[in-house]
Design an enzyme around this catalytic site. Sequence first.
Site, PDB file in Angstrom:
ATOM      1  N   GLY A 290       0.826  -1.218   0.000  1.00 47.64           N
ATOM      2  CA  GLY A 290       0.000   0.000   0.000  1.00 47.64           C
ATOM      3  C   GLY A 290       0.845   1.246   0.000  1.00 47.64           C
ATOM      4  O   GLY A 290       2.041   1.201  -0.275  1.00 47.64           O
TER       5      GLY A 290
ATOM      6  N   HIS B 254      12.510  10.617   7.742  1.00 49.35           N
ATOM      7  CA  HIS B 254      13.658  11.369   7.202  1.00 49.35           C
ATOM      8  C   HIS B 254      13.638  11.436   5.670  1.00 49.35           C
ATOM      9  O   HIS B 254      14.331  12.241   5.077  1.00 49.35           O
ATOM     10  CB  HIS B 254      14.998  10.802   7.724  1.00 49.35           C
ATOM     11  CG  HIS B 254      15.548   9.628   6.973  1.00 49.35           C
ATOM     12  ND1 HIS B 254      16.903   9.371   6.882  1.00 49.35           N
ATOM     13  CD2 HIS B 254      14.937   8.631   6.285  1.00 49.35           C
ATOM     14  CE1 HIS B 254      17.109   8.280   6.170  1.00 49.35           C
ATOM     15  NE2 HIS B 254      15.943   7.805   5.793  1.00 49.35           N
TER      16      HIS B 254
HETATM   17  C1  SAM Z   1      14.506   4.310   3.923  1.00 52.91           C
HETATM   18  S1  SAM Z   1      13.549   2.884   3.680  1.00 52.91           S
HETATM   19  C2  SAM Z   1      13.314   2.328   5.355  1.00 52.91           C
HETATM   20  C3  SAM Z   1      12.930   0.885   5.443  1.00 52.91           C
HETATM   21  C4  SAM Z   1      12.720   0.283   6.838  1.00 52.91           C
HETATM   22  N1  SAM Z   1      11.778   1.039   7.639  1.00 52.91           N
HETATM   23  C5  SAM Z   1      14.034   0.143   7.536  1.00 52.91           C
HETATM   24  O1  SAM Z   1      14.490   1.114   8.113  1.00 52.91           O
HETATM   25  O2  SAM Z   1      14.640  -0.935   7.458  1.00 52.91           O
HETATM   26  C6  SAM Z   1      11.973   3.544   3.231  1.00 52.91           C
HETATM   27  C7  SAM Z   1      10.930   2.492   2.934  1.00 52.91           C
HETATM   28  O3  SAM Z   1       9.692   3.154   2.646  1.00 52.91           O
HETATM   29  C8  SAM Z   1       9.062   2.463   1.581  1.00 52.91           C
HETATM   30  N2  SAM Z   1       8.118   3.395   0.935  1.00 52.91           N
HETATM   31  C9  SAM Z   1       8.426   4.462   0.144  1.00 52.91           C
HETATM   32  N3  SAM Z   1       7.304   5.119  -0.229  1.00 52.91           N
HETATM   33  C10 SAM Z   1       6.275   4.443   0.330  1.00 52.91           C
HETATM   34  C11 SAM Z   1       4.857   4.649   0.328  1.00 52.91           C
HETATM   35  N4  SAM Z   1       4.301   5.678  -0.326  1.00 52.91           N
HETATM   36  N5  SAM Z   1       4.075   3.780   1.015  1.00 52.91           N
HETATM   37  C12 SAM Z   1       4.642   2.729   1.694  1.00 52.91           C
HETATM   38  N6  SAM Z   1       5.987   2.489   1.747  1.00 52.91           N
HETATM   39  C13 SAM Z   1       6.784   3.342   1.075  1.00 52.91           C
HETATM   40  C14 SAM Z   1      10.215   2.046   0.697  1.00 52.91           C
HETATM   41  O4  SAM Z   1       9.865   1.023  -0.192  1.00 52.91           O
HETATM   42  C15 SAM Z   1      11.253   1.621   1.740  1.00 52.91           C
HETATM   43  O5  SAM Z   1      11.136   0.269   2.070  1.00 52.91           O
END
Ligand code: SAM
Length: 335
Positions: free
Chosen positions: A226, A245
Site C-alpha cells: 500500500g 527522514h
Molecule cells: C529508507 S527505507 C526504510 C525501510 C525500513 N523502515 C528500515 O528502516 O529498514 C523507506 C521504505 O519506505 C518504503 N516506501 C516508500 N514510499 C512508500 C509509500 N508511499 N508507502 C509505503 N511504503 C513506502 C520504501 O519502499 C522503503 O522500504
Amino acid sequence: MDHVPPPQQMFQHITAYWVTQLMGTAASLGLADCLEAGPLKVAEIATKVGANADALYRVMRACTAVGVFTEQTDKTFANNALSQTLRSNVPGSMRNFAIALSAPGHWRPWEQLTEAVKSGKSTAHAALGQELFEWYGTHPEEGAAFTGAMHNLAALVAAEVTQAIDFSSVGRVVDVGGANATLVSAVLRAFPNTRGVLLDLAHVVEAVKKTLAASGLAERCETVGGDFFKAVPKGDVMLLKQILHDWNDEQCVAILRHCAESLPRGGRVLVVEMIISEDGKPSPAHLMDANMLVLLPGKERTATEYGKLFSAAGLTPGRLLPTHSPFSIIEAIKA
Ligand SMILES: C[S@@+](CC[C@H](N)C(=O)[O-])C[C@H]1O[C@@H](n2cnc3c(N)ncnc32)[C@H](O)[C@@H]1O
C-alpha cells in the site's frame, strides 16, 4: 587524523568514492563469501566470480589498503573482521548496503550534488528519470539490494528496540514502510504474543513474503502492499524506522496523521532515526542529512523538530531513547 597533514586528509576525503566503489564491487562479486571456507589464491577467486585475475588482484590489494581482506603470501587473500561484514546473511552483514550505495539509484543523484545545493531540491529525478522509490520498483535487482541494505541498517538497532520497549501487552505492531520487516520480525521473535503487519509498496512486500515464510513468522505477520500517504493499517504501535527522514514536513505530518487515525487512544508511534543534536555537534546524522538532500524531499531532524511534527499530527511527543547504534527511538502517544 590530527597527525595527518591537511592536504593528505583532504586527499582521503576526495578519493573516498574510490573506496565506495571498491566495497560495492567486492560485495556484488561476493568476494567475502568466496573466502568463507578459508584463504584462496586470487586466480581461484577470479575463476569462481568470473573476473580477470590480474584486475581482481589489484582490486583486492586496494581493498587491503583500507583494512578489508588480508593479503597473505603468493597472491592469496583471507577474510578479516572488516571483510566479514561484506558476507551475505551473517550477523553484522553490510553487503547489501555496499551494493545499494554504489549502484545507480544512490550514485547518480550524488553526481549532481552541486545542482541540489543550487536548487535546494533532490536530484533523483534529473539523474534517474524517476523518483528514487519508483526507480527501485522498475529495477528489481537494485530494489532488492536496497531492501537488503535497509535490513543491514535495521539489524544494527532491532535488538535495542526490543530491549528498550516492552511490547508484551501490545496486540498488533505495524512496521510502516518496513522494507524487509526486520524491525517487526525482531519484535515478534522477542514477544511471542504480539502480532505484526508489514506495510510497504506492493513490489517490496511481494519479495518480503518469502523472507517472512523462511523465518517462520508468516503466520504472525500480515503483509500489506500500500501507500502510507493514503492509509496505514490499524495497530497498537506504529514503527517508523527511517521513514520520516525521507519526506518533507508536510508529507511527514500526512503519514503521521494516518498513523494516528489507525491507533487506539494510548497507542504509540515509535520513530527510529538518526537525530541531529540540538547543539549542532557534528555527527553521522549530518552526512545522512546530505544524503536525503540529494535523494529525496526529506531531511534529518532534531528531537524538537520531530516533536513539532507529532504535535501537528495530533500526537503527544514522548520519550527520546538513545541506543548504542547511530539511531535513537523517539516516541509519540495518541492521547
Ligand atoms: C529508507 S527505507 C526504510 C525501510 C525500513 N523502515 C528500515 O528502516 O529498514 C523507506 C521504505 O519506505 C518504503 N516506501 C516508500 N514510499 C512508500 C509509500 N508511499 N508507502 C509505503 N511504503 C513506502 C520504501 O519502499 C522503503 O522500504
